[in-house]
Write a protein that holds these residues in place. Structure first.
Motif, PDB file in Angstrom:
ATOM      1  N   GLU A 109      12.114  10.412   9.893  1.00 61.09           N
ATOM      2  CA  GLU A 109      13.099  10.012   8.899  1.00 61.09           C
ATOM      3  C   GLU A 109      14.432  10.705   9.130  1.00 61.09           C
ATOM      4  O   GLU A 109      14.486  11.863   9.555  1.00 61.09           O
ATOM      5  CB  GLU A 109      12.617  10.350   7.493  1.00 61.09           C
ATOM      6  CG  GLU A 109      11.528   9.451   6.967  1.00 61.09           C
ATOM      7  CD  GLU A 109      11.321   9.658   5.475  1.00 61.09           C
ATOM      8  OE1 GLU A 109      11.863   8.861   4.689  1.00 61.09           O
ATOM      9  OE2 GLU A 109      10.622  10.616   5.116  1.00 61.09           O
ATOM     10  N   SER A 167      18.451   6.522   3.229  1.00 63.51           N
ATOM     11  CA  SER A 167      17.767   6.529   4.515  1.00 63.51           C
ATOM     12  C   SER A 167      18.611   5.800   5.545  1.00 63.51           C
ATOM     13  O   SER A 167      19.274   4.806   5.232  1.00 63.51           O
ATOM     14  CB  SER A 167      16.395   5.864   4.398  1.00 63.51           C
ATOM     15  OG  SER A 167      15.548   6.602   3.554  1.00 63.51           O
ATOM     16  N   ARG A 193      10.376   9.896   2.284  1.00 61.04           N
ATOM     17  CA  ARG A 193       8.971   9.607   2.000  1.00 61.04           C
ATOM     18  C   ARG A 193       8.056  10.735   2.444  1.00 61.04           C
ATOM     19  O   ARG A 193       6.853  10.687   2.220  1.00 61.04           O
ATOM     20  CB  ARG A 193       8.563   8.309   2.701  1.00 61.04           C
ATOM     21  CG  ARG A 193       9.374   7.099   2.271  1.00 61.04           C
ATOM     22  CD  ARG A 193       8.938   5.837   3.002  1.00 61.04           C
ATOM     23  NE  ARG A 193       9.080   5.972   4.438  1.00 61.04           N
ATOM     24  CZ  ARG A 193      10.206   5.730   5.106  1.00 61.04           C
ATOM     25  NH1 ARG A 193      11.300   5.372   4.439  1.00 61.04           N
ATOM     26  NH2 ARG A 193      10.265   5.860   6.409  1.00 61.04           N
ATOM     27  N   SER A 194       8.620  11.747   3.122  1.00 63.85           N
ATOM     28  CA  SER A 194       7.823  12.862   3.632  1.00 63.85           C
ATOM     29  C   SER A 194       8.663  14.129   3.595  1.00 63.85           C
ATOM     30  O   SER A 194       9.816  14.114   3.144  1.00 63.85           O
ATOM     31  CB  SER A 194       7.352  12.558   5.061  1.00 63.85           C
ATOM     32  OG  SER A 194       8.470  12.334   5.902  1.00 63.85           O
TER      33      SER A 194
END
Length: 198
Positions: free
Chosen positions: A40, A51, A19-20
């Motif tokens: 993460e 993930s 997500r980043s």
């Protein structure tokens, strides 16, 4: 976020579940690749990225692992390193702690009892015309299987400053550290048993 992957046919862009931004990657095989970023942790099993459960304050800048010793993850904003032994994560303080917060920008090792961490420590300094700023100095640490110990950089220690030093080794007694410097971009090279602060 995406990653680049090269195989026999060339480079390709691979989508991930991140997500980043991802900041570091390490792998032991084509079906065992790990990447870390802002709070993460991702794993690639040869076909897809997924993930993994992971708790860390701030973003991670470094990851390294070994087949017999699990994973190490270093933070850009903490003296604590996180270790996964294959069963659970443990937060381990990179002792002795620095007077001011330090960061880990790079990890490299040769086994469960021989891991290196390179980063910077920040120290406050007062500007001549007023105000507070921070100076940075390199900090290199070594894991001996029981604890993290600071490495004595010798006479060159006062000149080692700048962001994100990186560590790599050809053998346990042949280790390099390199990073940015305002003038000359130095390299540190150990070809002997380094001196450690106990």
């Amino acid at each position: 976020a995406v990653v680049l992957h090269r195989d026999a046919t060339g480079w390709s862009v691979v989508e991930t579940a991140a997500r980043s931004a991802l900041r570091a990657v390490w792998g032991s095989a084509s079906d065992d690749v790990w990447a870390v970023g802002d709070r993460e942790l991702l794993h690639f099993d040869g076909s897809a990225w997924t993930s993994r459960a992971f708790v860390l304050d701030g973003h991670s800048d470094a990851i390294w692992g070994s087949c017999d010793g699990g994973l190490w993850v270093g933070s850009a904003s903490s003296d604590t390193l996180h270790h996964d032994d294959g069963t659970h994560w443990t937060a381990i303080l990179a002792s002795p702690p620095a007077p001011e917060p330090s960061a880990v920008s790079s990890l490299f090792g040769f086994g469960v009892d021989d891991v290196w961490a390179a980063g910077v420590s920040k120290a406050p300094m007062f500007r001549p015309l007023g105000g507070l700023a921070f100076s940075t100095a390199w900090r290199v640490r070594h894991w001996n299987g029981a604890s993290w110990l600071d490495v004595d950089l010798g006479a060159s220690e006062s000149n080692m400053f700048g962001p994100r030093p990186l560590v790599w080794g050809a053998a346990p007694n042949d280790v390099w550290v390199a990073g940015d410097h305002a003038h000359s971009g130095p390299l540190l090279h150990w070809v002997f048993t380094p001196r450690l602060h106990h």
